[in-house]
Design an enzyme around this catalytic site. Sequence first.
Site, PDB file in Angstrom:
ATOM      1  N   ARG A  40       0.867  -1.180   0.000  1.00  0.00           N
ATOM      2  CA  ARG A  40       0.000   0.000   0.000  1.00  0.00           C
ATOM      3  C   ARG A  40       0.902   1.227   0.000  1.00  0.00           C
ATOM      4  O   ARG A  40       2.015   1.201   0.530  1.00  0.00           O
ATOM      5  CB  ARG A  40      -0.901  -0.002   1.223  1.00  0.00           C
ATOM      6  CG  ARG A  40      -1.980  -1.058   1.163  1.00  0.00           C
ATOM      7  CD  ARG A  40      -2.796  -1.116   2.448  1.00  0.00           C
ATOM      8  NE  ARG A  40      -3.756  -2.204   2.374  1.00  0.00           N
ATOM      9  CZ  ARG A  40      -3.469  -3.470   2.667  1.00  0.00           C
ATOM     10  NH1 ARG A  40      -2.273  -3.800   3.101  1.00  0.00           N
ATOM     11  NH2 ARG A  40      -4.394  -4.403   2.549  1.00  0.00           N
ATOM     12  N   LYS A  67      -2.057  -1.083   7.633  1.00  0.00           N
ATOM     13  CA  LYS A  67      -3.493  -1.372   7.656  1.00  0.00           C
ATOM     14  C   LYS A  67      -3.802  -2.670   8.397  1.00  0.00           C
ATOM     15  O   LYS A  67      -4.696  -2.715   9.230  1.00  0.00           O
ATOM     16  CB  LYS A  67      -4.052  -1.442   6.235  1.00  0.00           C
ATOM     17  CG  LYS A  67      -5.549  -1.715   6.194  1.00  0.00           C
ATOM     18  CD  LYS A  67      -6.096  -1.724   4.790  1.00  0.00           C
ATOM     19  CE  LYS A  67      -7.589  -2.028   4.819  1.00  0.00           C
ATOM     20  NZ  LYS A  67      -8.154  -2.051   3.475  1.00  0.00           N
ATOM     21  N   HIS A 136      -3.269   3.463  -5.433  1.00  0.00           N
ATOM     22  CA  HIS A 136      -3.525   2.022  -5.301  1.00  0.00           C
ATOM     23  C   HIS A 136      -3.314   1.290  -6.630  1.00  0.00           C
ATOM     24  O   HIS A 136      -3.235   0.066  -6.661  1.00  0.00           O
ATOM     25  CB  HIS A 136      -4.936   1.808  -4.765  1.00  0.00           C
ATOM     26  CG  HIS A 136      -5.028   0.740  -3.739  1.00  0.00           C
ATOM     27  ND1 HIS A 136      -4.255   0.703  -2.587  1.00  0.00           N
ATOM     28  CD2 HIS A 136      -5.810  -0.373  -3.696  1.00  0.00           C
ATOM     29  CE1 HIS A 136      -4.566  -0.371  -1.891  1.00  0.00           C
ATOM     30  NE2 HIS A 136      -5.486  -1.038  -2.539  1.00  0.00           N
ATOM     31  N   ARG A 139      -0.279  -1.172  -6.584  1.00  0.00           N
ATOM     32  CA  ARG A 139      -0.565  -2.468  -5.965  1.00  0.00           C
ATOM     33  C   ARG A 139      -1.462  -3.325  -6.862  1.00  0.00           C
ATOM     34  O   ARG A 139      -1.238  -4.514  -7.031  1.00  0.00           O
ATOM     35  CB  ARG A 139      -1.218  -2.193  -4.609  1.00  0.00           C
ATOM     36  CG  ARG A 139      -1.521  -3.362  -3.750  1.00  0.00           C
ATOM     37  CD  ARG A 139      -1.942  -2.816  -2.366  1.00  0.00           C
ATOM     38  NE  ARG A 139      -2.784  -3.716  -1.636  1.00  0.00           N
ATOM     39  CZ  ARG A 139      -2.353  -4.673  -0.835  1.00  0.00           C
ATOM     40  NH1 ARG A 139      -1.060  -4.866  -0.683  1.00  0.00           N
ATOM     41  NH2 ARG A 139      -3.199  -5.435  -0.180  1.00  0.00           N
ATOM     42  N   HIS A 162      -5.720 -10.424   1.395  1.00  0.00           N
ATOM     43  CA  HIS A 162      -7.169 -10.400   1.248  1.00  0.00           C
ATOM     44  C   HIS A 162      -7.779 -11.574   2.003  1.00  0.00           C
ATOM     45  O   HIS A 162      -7.141 -12.617   2.160  1.00  0.00           O
ATOM     46  CB  HIS A 162      -7.560 -10.467  -0.223  1.00  0.00           C
ATOM     47  CG  HIS A 162      -7.273  -9.203  -0.966  1.00  0.00           C
ATOM     48  ND1 HIS A 162      -7.199  -9.145  -2.325  1.00  0.00           N
ATOM     49  CD2 HIS A 162      -7.042  -7.939  -0.538  1.00  0.00           C
ATOM     50  CE1 HIS A 162      -6.936  -7.918  -2.712  1.00  0.00           C
ATOM     51  NE2 HIS A 162      -6.829  -7.161  -1.643  1.00  0.00           N
ATOM     52  N   TYR A 171     -11.096  -6.981  -6.706  1.00  0.00           N
ATOM     53  CA  TYR A 171     -10.048  -5.976  -6.532  1.00  0.00           C
ATOM     54  C   TYR A 171      -9.266  -5.769  -7.822  1.00  0.00           C
ATOM     55  O   TYR A 171      -8.928  -4.651  -8.186  1.00  0.00           O
ATOM     56  CB  TYR A 171      -9.136  -6.470  -5.410  1.00  0.00           C
ATOM     57  CG  TYR A 171      -7.972  -5.596  -5.045  1.00  0.00           C
ATOM     58  CD1 TYR A 171      -8.118  -4.546  -4.142  1.00  0.00           C
ATOM     59  CD2 TYR A 171      -6.696  -5.848  -5.540  1.00  0.00           C
ATOM     60  CE1 TYR A 171      -7.037  -3.770  -3.757  1.00  0.00           C
ATOM     61  CE2 TYR A 171      -5.617  -5.074  -5.165  1.00  0.00           C
ATOM     62  CZ  TYR A 171      -5.798  -4.046  -4.270  1.00  0.00           C
ATOM     63  OH  TYR A 171      -4.730  -3.279  -3.892  1.00  0.00           O
TER      64      TYR A 171
END
Length: 188
Positions: A40, A67, A136, A139, A162, A171
């Site tokens: 991230r 995160k 993002h 990633r 995930h 995603y």
Amino acid sequence: MKAVEPIRDPKKIDAMKKYLKGKNIRDYALFVVGINIALRISDLLNLTWKDVLQDNKFKTVSIKEGKTQKTRNIKLNKSAQKALEELLNSLEAPDINDYIFKSREGDNKPITRQQALNILKEVAEAVGVEENVGTHTLRKTWGYHAWKNGFNPALIMETLNHSNLNVTKRYLGIRQDEINNLYDNLNI
């Protein structure tokens, strides 16, 4: 807010690298490392030289993700190492405690998330990337190309931290790509 997308076209990725390398080696390294290690943006910007170097050699990066608070060990691939080496060689007096993607403002601060976004938006526009690009995107680009290159989806899911494969597919925009491919290739 419109979701950001991965950069799907390898030619656009190469064009972005070329543009950034000619403009700013730090920004080039940010892009190359970002699309090669799937962190991230907040974790990527907080990397220091001591996170990636030991005895002047690249080491496995061990980072606690902001995160998830999970520790990830990342082996820098050749592309990331080469970009970091070029950046390091361009610096006058690098310190092991300096941020890799150091801002020109302040003593030792990383560039901001907003500055990273500005860099990505500018280069995307300059080379004609049509996808909605954000921080993002780095990633997501890693994940998309890992999937397109046949890597195990469960491994990609785990690397991205995930909770399940459906999250990873959504995603990366995989389902829509699969549907588009079906329409393109099934001619009855």
